[in-house]
Design a protein around this motif. Structure first.
Motif, short mmCIF file in Angstrom:
data_model
loop_
_atom_site.label_atom_id
_atom_site.label_comp_id
_atom_site.label_asym_id
_atom_site.label_seq_id
_atom_site.Cartn_x
_atom_site.Cartn_y
_atom_site.Cartn_z
N GLU A 151 -10.41 20.36 -45.61
CA GLU A 151 -9.66 21.55 -45.23
C GLU A 151 -8.40 21.18 -44.44
OE1 GLU A 151 -10.40 25.68 -42.79
OE2 GLU A 151 -12.11 24.73 -43.77
N ARG A 152 -8.52 20.25 -43.53
CA ARG A 152 -7.35 19.79 -42.76
C ARG A 152 -6.28 19.23 -43.71
NH1 ARG A 152 -8.00 18.37 -37.11
NH2 ARG A 152 -10.15 18.60 -36.48
N PHE A 153 -6.73 18.32 -44.59
CA PHE A 153 -5.78 17.63 -45.46
C PHE A 153 -5.09 18.59 -46.42
CE2 PHE A 153 -4.56 14.72 -48.94
CZ PHE A 153 -3.78 13.85 -48.21
N THR A 154 -5.84 19.52 -46.97
CA THR A 154 -5.24 20.46 -47.93
C THR A 154 -4.40 21.54 -47.24
OG1 THR A 154 -7.28 21.77 -47.99
CG2 THR A 154 -7.00 20.08 -49.70
N ASP A 159 -5.06 6.50 -37.76
CA ASP A 159 -5.67 7.80 -38.11
C ASP A 159 -5.11 8.31 -39.43
OD1 ASP A 159 -7.07 7.78 -35.68
OD2 ASP A 159 -5.63 9.11 -34.68
N MET A 160 -3.79 8.25 -39.55
CA MET A 160 -3.15 8.74 -40.78
C MET A 160 -3.55 7.88 -41.98
SD MET A 160 0.60 10.13 -40.32
CE MET A 160 1.03 11.40 -39.18
N TYR A 161 -3.61 6.57 -41.75
CA TYR A 161 -3.96 5.67 -42.85
C TYR A 161 -5.39 5.93 -43.32
CZ TYR A 161 -3.21 1.66 -45.83
OH TYR A 161 -3.04 0.86 -46.93
N GLY A 162 -6.26 6.31 -42.40
CA GLY A 162 -7.63 6.68 -42.77
C GLY A 162 -7.63 7.85 -43.75
N TYR A 163 -6.79 8.84 -43.50
CA TYR A 163 -6.65 9.96 -44.43
C TYR A 163 -6.11 9.46 -45.77
CZ TYR A 163 -7.55 13.86 -41.23
OH TYR A 163 -8.16 14.77 -40.38
N ALA A 164 -5.10 8.60 -45.71
CA ALA A 164 -4.48 8.10 -46.93
C ALA A 164 -5.49 7.35 -47.81
CB ALA A 164 -3.30 7.19 -46.59
N ARG A 203 -0.66 17.40 -35.83
CA ARG A 203 -1.46 18.50 -35.30
C ARG A 203 -2.50 18.94 -36.33
NH1 ARG A 203 -0.80 23.45 -36.51
NH2 ARG A 203 1.38 23.19 -37.12
N LYS A 204 -2.09 19.14 -37.57
CA LYS A 204 -3.00 19.63 -38.61
C LYS A 204 -4.13 18.64 -38.88
CE LYS A 204 0.12 22.68 -41.16
NZ LYS A 204 0.74 22.93 -42.47
N LEU A 205 -3.80 17.35 -38.88
CA LEU A 205 -4.79 16.33 -39.18
C LEU A 205 -5.51 15.83 -37.93
CD1 LEU A 205 -2.91 14.13 -41.82
CD2 LEU A 205 -4.42 16.10 -42.20
#
Length: 100
Positions: A35-38, A89-94, A80-82
């Motif tokens: 939900e955060r990512f989308t 942290d961002m790379y984990g999402y990627a 903020r959203k993620l």
């Protein structure tokens, strides 16, 4: 049939288990953070992709034909959203969402 395992088979097992554990953790992370990512807008996603590909704000601004201040604002929104406070942290999402 021989019940003896080759040295290669024995060496591959810990690696395979490590890889399976990593994939499992990524799938759990993906489910928990979908939900955060989308929630990222198309522009935020463009900027996110450039960030995780190691572009800095001036490079992103030039590439997308926007001001550096606009990039900075989008980055704040993405963070903020993620709830992402570091590059890791961002790379984990990627990794989880197959961006890289």
């Amino acid at each position: 049939m021989s019940s003896h395992k080759t040295k290669t088979q024995i060496q591959e097992k810990p690696y395979s288990l490590h890889k399976l554990n990593r994939i499992q953790k990524q799938e759990i992370f993906k489910r928990e953070n979908l939900e955060r990512f989308t929630s990222l807008t198309i522009r935020e996603m463009e900027i996110f992709e450039l960030i995780v590909k190691n572009h800095n704000n001036p490079q992103i601004a030039t590439k997308l034909f926007i001001s550096r201040q606009t990039v900075e604002q989008h980055r704040k929104n993405i963070n903020r959203k993620l709830d992402a406070h570091t590059f890791a942290d961002m790379y984990g999402y990627a990794l989880a969402f197959d961006v890289v």
